[in-house]
Motif scaffolding. Structure first.
Motif, PDB file in Angstrom:
ATOM      1  N   UNK A  67       0.837  -1.194   0.000  1.00 39.83           N
ATOM      2  CA  UNK A  67       0.000   0.000   0.000  1.00 39.83           C
ATOM      3  C   UNK A  67       0.874   1.246   0.000  1.00 39.83           C
ATOM      4  N   UNK A  68       0.222   2.395  -0.186  1.00 38.29           N
ATOM      5  CA  UNK A  68       0.887   3.682  -0.045  1.00 38.29           C
ATOM      6  C   UNK A  68       0.064   4.549   0.902  1.00 38.29           C
ATOM      7  N   UNK A  69       0.716   5.534   1.492  1.00 34.84           N
ATOM      8  CA  UNK A  69      -0.004   6.497   2.321  1.00 34.84           C
ATOM      9  C   UNK A  69       0.636   7.874   2.161  1.00 34.84           C
ATOM     10  N   UNK A  70      -0.187   8.892   1.955  1.00 32.75           N
ATOM     11  CA  UNK A  70      -1.637   8.808   1.728  1.00 32.75           C
ATOM     12  C   UNK A  70      -1.927   8.296   0.317  1.00 32.75           C
ATOM     13  N   UNK A  71      -3.194   8.065   0.040  1.00 32.61           N
ATOM     14  CA  UNK A  71      -3.586   7.601  -1.294  1.00 32.61           C
ATOM     15  C   UNK A  71      -4.055   8.738  -2.197  1.00 32.61           C
ATOM     16  N   UNK A  72      -4.244   9.919  -1.607  1.00 31.07           N
ATOM     17  CA  UNK A  72      -4.629  11.077  -2.408  1.00 31.07           C
ATOM     18  C   UNK A  72      -4.125  12.338  -1.726  1.00 31.07           C
ATOM     19  N   UNK A  75       0.185  18.259  -4.007  1.00 29.45           N
ATOM     20  CA  UNK A  75       1.630  18.291  -3.796  1.00 29.45           C
ATOM     21  C   UNK A  75       2.034  19.329  -2.758  1.00 29.45           C
ATOM     22  N   UNK A  76       1.342  20.470  -2.721  1.00 30.23           N
ATOM     23  CA  UNK A  76       1.779  21.506  -1.786  1.00 30.23           C
ATOM     24  C   UNK A  76       1.515  21.147  -0.327  1.00 30.23           C
ATOM     25  N   UNK A  77       0.608  20.192  -0.077  1.00 30.17           N
ATOM     26  CA  UNK A  77       0.380  19.748   1.306  1.00 30.17           C
ATOM     27  C   UNK A  77       0.809  18.293   1.516  1.00 30.17           C
ATOM     28  N   UNK A  78       1.020  17.550   0.433  1.00 33.01           N
ATOM     29  CA  UNK A  78       1.473  16.164   0.515  1.00 33.01           C
ATOM     30  C   UNK A  78       2.686  16.002  -0.390  1.00 33.01           C
ATOM     31  N   UNK A  79       3.857  16.485   0.041  1.00 31.53           N
ATOM     32  CA  UNK A  79       5.024  16.439  -0.845  1.00 31.53           C
ATOM     33  C   UNK A  79       5.634  15.057  -1.014  1.00 31.53           C
ATOM     34  N   UNK A  80       5.340  14.137  -0.082  1.00 33.52           N
ATOM     35  CA  UNK A  80       5.950  12.811  -0.121  1.00 33.52           C
ATOM     36  C   UNK A  80       4.910  11.714   0.039  1.00 33.52           C
ATOM     37  N   UNK A  81       5.227  10.551  -0.532  1.00 34.99           N
ATOM     38  CA  UNK A  81       4.395   9.357  -0.398  1.00 34.99           C
ATOM     39  C   UNK A  81       5.228   8.278   0.283  1.00 34.99           C
ATOM     40  N   UNK A  82       4.612   7.537   1.195  1.00 32.06           N
ATOM     41  CA  UNK A  82       5.277   6.423   1.871  1.00 32.06           C
ATOM     42  C   UNK A  82       4.752   5.110   1.295  1.00 32.06           C
ATOM     43  N   UNK A  83       5.679   4.266   0.838  1.00 34.13           N
ATOM     44  CA  UNK A  83       5.332   2.926   0.391  1.00 34.13           C
ATOM     45  C   UNK A  83       5.433   1.986   1.590  1.00 34.13           C
ATOM     46  N   UNK A  84       4.373   1.245   1.843  1.00 32.59           N
ATOM     47  CA  UNK A  84       4.307   0.330   2.987  1.00 32.59           C
ATOM     48  C   UNK A  84       4.430  -1.112   2.510  1.00 32.59           C
ATOM     49  N   UNK A 115      10.132   6.096   1.413  1.00 35.17           N
ATOM     50  CA  UNK A 115       9.487   7.370   1.101  1.00 35.17           C
ATOM     51  C   UNK A 115       9.977   7.910  -0.234  1.00 35.17           C
ATOM     52  N   UNK A 116       9.036   8.459  -1.009  1.00 31.98           N
ATOM     53  CA  UNK A 116       9.366   9.049  -2.306  1.00 31.98           C
ATOM     54  C   UNK A 116       8.710  10.427  -2.435  1.00 31.98           C
ATOM     55  N   UNK A 117       9.456  11.438  -2.887  1.00 31.08           N
ATOM     56  CA  UNK A 117       8.835  12.746  -3.142  1.00 31.08           C
ATOM     57  C   UNK A 117       8.000  12.709  -4.413  1.00 31.08           C
ATOM     58  N   UNK A 118       6.884  13.413  -4.408  1.00 34.43           N
ATOM     59  CA  UNK A 118       6.031  13.464  -5.598  1.00 34.43           C
ATOM     60  C   UNK A 118       6.606  14.481  -6.576  1.00 34.43           C
ATOM     61  N   UNK A 119       6.875  14.093  -7.817  1.00 36.63           N
ATOM     62  CA  UNK A 119       7.398  15.059  -8.791  1.00 36.63           C
ATOM     63  C   UNK A 119       6.390  16.178  -9.042  1.00 36.63           C
ATOM     64  N   UNK A 144      -0.023   0.338  -7.404  1.00 39.96           N
ATOM     65  CA  UNK A 144      -0.039   1.461  -6.466  1.00 39.96           C
ATOM     66  C   UNK A 144      -0.494   2.710  -7.204  1.00 39.96           C
ATOM     67  N   UNK A 145      -1.591   3.298  -6.740  1.00 38.81           N
ATOM     68  CA  UNK A 145      -2.173   4.461  -7.413  1.00 38.81           C
ATOM     69  C   UNK A 145      -2.355   5.586  -6.402  1.00 38.81           C
ATOM     70  N   UNK A 146      -1.837   6.753  -6.763  1.00 37.23           N
ATOM     71  CA  UNK A 146      -2.023   7.966  -5.955  1.00 37.23           C
ATOM     72  C   UNK A 146      -2.907   8.925  -6.739  1.00 37.23           C
ATOM     73  N   UNK A 147      -3.956   9.445  -6.087  1.00 39.71           N
ATOM     74  CA  UNK A 147      -4.842  10.403  -6.744  1.00 39.71           C
ATOM     75  C   UNK A 147      -4.323  11.810  -6.452  1.00 39.71           C
ATOM     76  N   UNK A 148      -3.720  12.406  -7.459  1.00 37.32           N
ATOM     77  CA  UNK A 148      -3.134  13.739  -7.312  1.00 37.32           C
ATOM     78  C   UNK A 148      -4.212  14.792  -7.576  1.00 37.32           C
ATOM     79  N   UNK A 149      -4.398  15.687  -6.614  1.00 39.90           N
ATOM     80  CA  UNK A 149      -5.458  16.689  -6.683  1.00 39.90           C
ATOM     81  C   UNK A 149      -4.850  18.080  -6.741  1.00 39.90           C
ATOM     82  N   UNK A 150      -5.321  18.869  -7.695  1.00 37.74           N
ATOM     83  CA  UNK A 150      -4.927  20.278  -7.762  1.00 37.74           C
ATOM     84  C   UNK A 150      -5.943  21.079  -6.952  1.00 37.74           C
ATOM     85  N   UNK A 151      -5.528  21.565  -5.790  1.00 35.91           N
ATOM     86  CA  UNK A 151      -6.445  22.264  -4.896  1.00 35.91           C
ATOM     87  C   UNK A 151      -6.360  23.786  -5.011  1.00 35.91           C
ATOM     88  N   UNK A 152      -5.610  24.279  -5.970  1.00 33.96           N
ATOM     89  CA  UNK A 152      -5.517  25.735  -6.111  1.00 33.96           C
ATOM     90  C   UNK A 152      -6.841  26.290  -6.636  1.00 33.96           C
TER      91      UNK A 152
END
Length: 242
Positions: A67-72, A75-84, A115-119, A144-152
């Protein structure tokens, strides 16, 4: 001149086929059934005389990623993803591949976390993540799928309301596909849930303020745990008196 006789030798595996790449590089075909441990490997041009200095080859068990955390997130509030997962090891040249095109170096945390930084170049939407060692896949497990959201967001309406709160504020998101992912807004330091959303718009009810004035505005996609803040502010005013 003896490229056809180029071979590698590994104890417990014997002679292996080698391919000449350049004067400083050869590729050795390693058997799939080698047990996970360290081996000495040497090279020969004629299959008889081998290099004086052997190199260490470390064979690893595949990393088990579940799994990964978080799943969504944004980038400005979730700069990194952790692979579990399990069986992770601290090795050099370990990297993550995002969306089949963006490579980033990974950081070993422990045997169950990497841990991996999100490009920053990845686009909003579902993003695939894969773990590689020296450009080769190293992990097994589910996709492994991360839902990247543009919150601007670009504008709000209205831009002001009374200090007692209750104003329904419409926020126009820059990415019209992200509105269903937004769960909360924040006015200054006061988070409130989204009350409704439409195409590219979310609506939150302004909470009461302690004093008149401008407060920063932000939105969240993780139930108010973290917020993407905007330079746009909301102005609290006193009701008119007669």
């Amino acid at each position: 001149s003896h490229r056809s006789e180029l071979t590698c030798f590994i104890a417990d595996a014997g002679m292996l086929k080698a391919t000449f790449i350049r004067e400083t590089e050869v590729h050795c075909l390693v058997p799939k059934d080698l047990k996970p441990e360290s081996y000495n490997i040497s090279v020969s041009n004629n299959g008889v005389d081998f290099s004086n200095h052997s190199l260490e080859l470390k064979v690893l068990d595949p990393f088990l990623v579940h799994s990964i955390s978080p799943t969504k997130g944004s980038i400005d509030v979730t700069p990194n993803i952790v692979l579990n997962g399990a069986k992770f090891q601290d090795v050099a040249n370990l990297s993550c591949l995002f969306a089949h095109q963006y490579w980033v170096p990974s950081s070993f945390i422990d045997s169950s976390k990497i841990e991996c930084p999100i490009p920053r170049l990845v686009r909003p939407g579902n993003i695939s993540i894969e773990l590689f060692l020296n450009s080769f896949p190293i992990s097994i497990g589910p996709p492994l799928i991360f839902f990247h959201i543009n919150l601007s967001f670009s504008s709000i309406s209205p831009m002001f309301g009374y200090v007692h709160g209750g104003t329904n504020v419409s926020i126009s998101l820059n990415d019209a596909t992200s509105e269903s992912a937004v769960t909360h807004c924040i006015f200054g330091q006061k988070p409130v849930p989204v009350i409704t959303f439409g195409t590219g718009i979310v609506v939150c009810r302004a909470p009461a303020a302690d004093i008149p004035g401008s407060v920063p505005l932000g939105v969240s996609a993780d139930d108010g745990e973290s917020f993407s803040m905007s330079p746009i502010s909301f102005e609290y005013t006193q009701p008119a008196t007669f």
